[in-house]
Design an enzyme around this catalytic site. Structure first.
Site, mmCIF file in Angstrom:
data_model
loop_
_atom_site.group_PDB
_atom_site.id
_atom_site.type_symbol
_atom_site.label_atom_id
_atom_site.label_comp_id
_atom_site.label_asym_id
_atom_site.label_seq_id
_atom_site.Cartn_x
_atom_site.Cartn_y
_atom_site.Cartn_z
ATOM 1 C CB SER A 126 -26.999 -11.402 -61.491
ATOM 2 O OG SER A 126 -27.943 -12.323 -61.011
ATOM 3 C CG HIS B 80 -32.571 -11.531 -61.893
ATOM 4 N ND1 HIS B 80 -32.262 -11.694 -63.223
ATOM 5 C CD2 HIS B 80 -31.466 -11.912 -61.196
ATOM 6 C CE1 HIS B 80 -31.012 -12.166 -63.334
ATOM 7 N NE2 HIS B 80 -30.514 -12.298 -62.114
ATOM 8 C CD GLU C 105 -34.257 -10.816 -65.820
ATOM 9 O OE1 GLU C 105 -34.653 -10.865 -67.001
ATOM 10 O OE2 GLU C 105 -34.279 -11.802 -65.053
#
Lengths: 287, 287
Positions: A144, A186, A213
């Site tokens: 992330s 994401h 993800e």
């Protein structure tokens, strides 16, 4: 399409671990097979791994640091320490510097990529990590926010649900680990195609890498990127772009981007960063 | 990149209106400039227009029909009628058939594209509309569900927020007005890149057309598509795709799609359907 017919199976008993850079799209499996985290652990030396966790992107560094620490310890890593950096001065901490000299893998957690870069960029600690990564001495993983920082240019934030336009994305400087890429994470999960296209409009010489993800773009030292995990990696290549209006319009007007090359890669597929070429799924395991 | 240097300004006083097919991404402006609806009105003959509104995609056909009726009447159309078709038998209604013979423009509203196709496909009324559109005698407009039906293959539904996979999209037969395209609407607004890619994986010979809200892909009779409106049109061209795993995986596994060509077009840009080539923004107005 190239297809790798043969691939020698790595043998951890007889040769040193091959280091890699793992750029993870967030929300990686931490409970079941833990495939991506296991790959990071393996590439960091497996049971011989000495791992540093940098939780500085997060506002809850202790909690998130401990979570990854126990995961890698349960896998059997030799040493795992959390470098809880909350101040740039800690980038000079002799204890941290000594640990980074000894470690075989560094993992950066999720959170806020601006916070992570603000605390780490250009500190002696980060410079030494980058140097060791580039020498192939250690593996580096980021998920992330920890993956957003990998390029020279970084997507710092933005929004979604709009047509591509420059105002949709906030750009900043990343840590420059793999300078030629702009990462978004994401990716299909949070509708970020438009944001990545907007980022690329001002940097068409870079390669846009949108990572879903529980999916990882694993970069080998020879420039080969392999896909590990449950989703896809979207590569947007604007280097042959024939036209864009980006210099002629206001930041909120919709962009034209003609003639982009887009590749959707899934588990086992590879992409050669220097040759700009996809290689279809290989049969042998990535580890 | 091609650039159209000169473009003759149409002169509605001295020549008949050039008909077109307007494929609209939904949520088009109905209050302020009404640019897209105004373009449909103009291409249907302006003050000489005789317009048929087909609200059959909607569960509130009276309400939505009346809304478009008053918009086109306020613009100054000569006649506007709502063909409130709620039963396939009405596809034989002599009054409706007579009106379709006289009209210069047909507009299909939003709602549910499966409902619209279920009521209209292969009825004498729809066959006659298609014939007249293809002869260039009338303009056809469709928004949201009304645009989804334009191709031979139609995206009937699906979901979003996932990596491309075949289970993400439900396919059905469309009305085949422009057979070579697969349309998705509310495109960047509703995170539909993954859904369009999933649709294309099984029909790579078709051209994927993702249309943002308040945006229109206007198809001229010569195969030129022009962009009108506030957002972008995303063209996904898989005809040079070098590899896909779609035949080798289950419907829920992530897709590989290597070597797609993607074009992002904004207001004034054109794309030539037959030459597969973008043409940058032209200076003269689309009308």
């Amino acid at each position: 399409m190239l297809q790798l017919e043969t691939q020698s199976q790595p043998s951890p008993m007889s040769q040193p671990t091959t280091t890699a850079i793992l750029v993870i799209g967030g929300a990686e499996d931490k409970v079941h097979g833990k495939e991506i985290l296991h790959t990071f652990w393996f590439r960091s030396g497996g049971t011989n791994a000495t791992i540093a966790i940098i939780p500085s992107a997060s506002r809850e560094p202790v909690l998130i640091g401990e979570r990854y620490q126990s995961i890698f310890e349960e896998m059997g890593a030799k040493y795992v320490k959390v470098l809880d950096i909350r101040d740039r001065d800690q980038g000079n901490d002799p204890y941290f510097k000594e640990y980074v000299e000894e470690c075989t893998g560094v993992f950066m957690t999720g959170g806020d990529q601006l916070r992570l870069c603000g605390l780490l960029a250009d500190t002696p600690l980060m410079e030494r990590i980058r140097q060791r990564v580039q020498l192939g001495e250690i593996s580096l993983g980021g998920t992330s926010a920890g993956s957003a920082v990998m390029g020279h240019h970084m997507i710092a934030g933005g929004s979604s649900g709009e047509s591509p336009n420059r105002a949709l994305v906030d750009m900043a400087m990343g840590l420059g680990i793999i300078p030629e890429i702009i990462v978004d994470q994401h990716f299909h999960n949070r509708n970020r195609m438009s944001r990545l296209l907007s980022a690329l409009s001002t940097h068409p010489e870079r390669l846009g890498i949108g990572i879903d993800e529980d999916t990882c773009a694993l970069f080998e030292r020879d420039g080969l990127m392999r896909i590990v995990g449950k989703g896809t990696v979207t590569i947007v290549d604007g280097r042959d772009m024939s036209y864009t209006n980006q210099a002629d319009i206001s930041a909120t007007e919709p962009l034209s981007l003609h003639n982009l090359r887009v590749n959707i890669l899934s588990h086992g597929d590879c992409y050669h960063l220097h040759q700009h070429q996809c290689i279809a799924k290989i049969s042998s395991p990535v580890q």
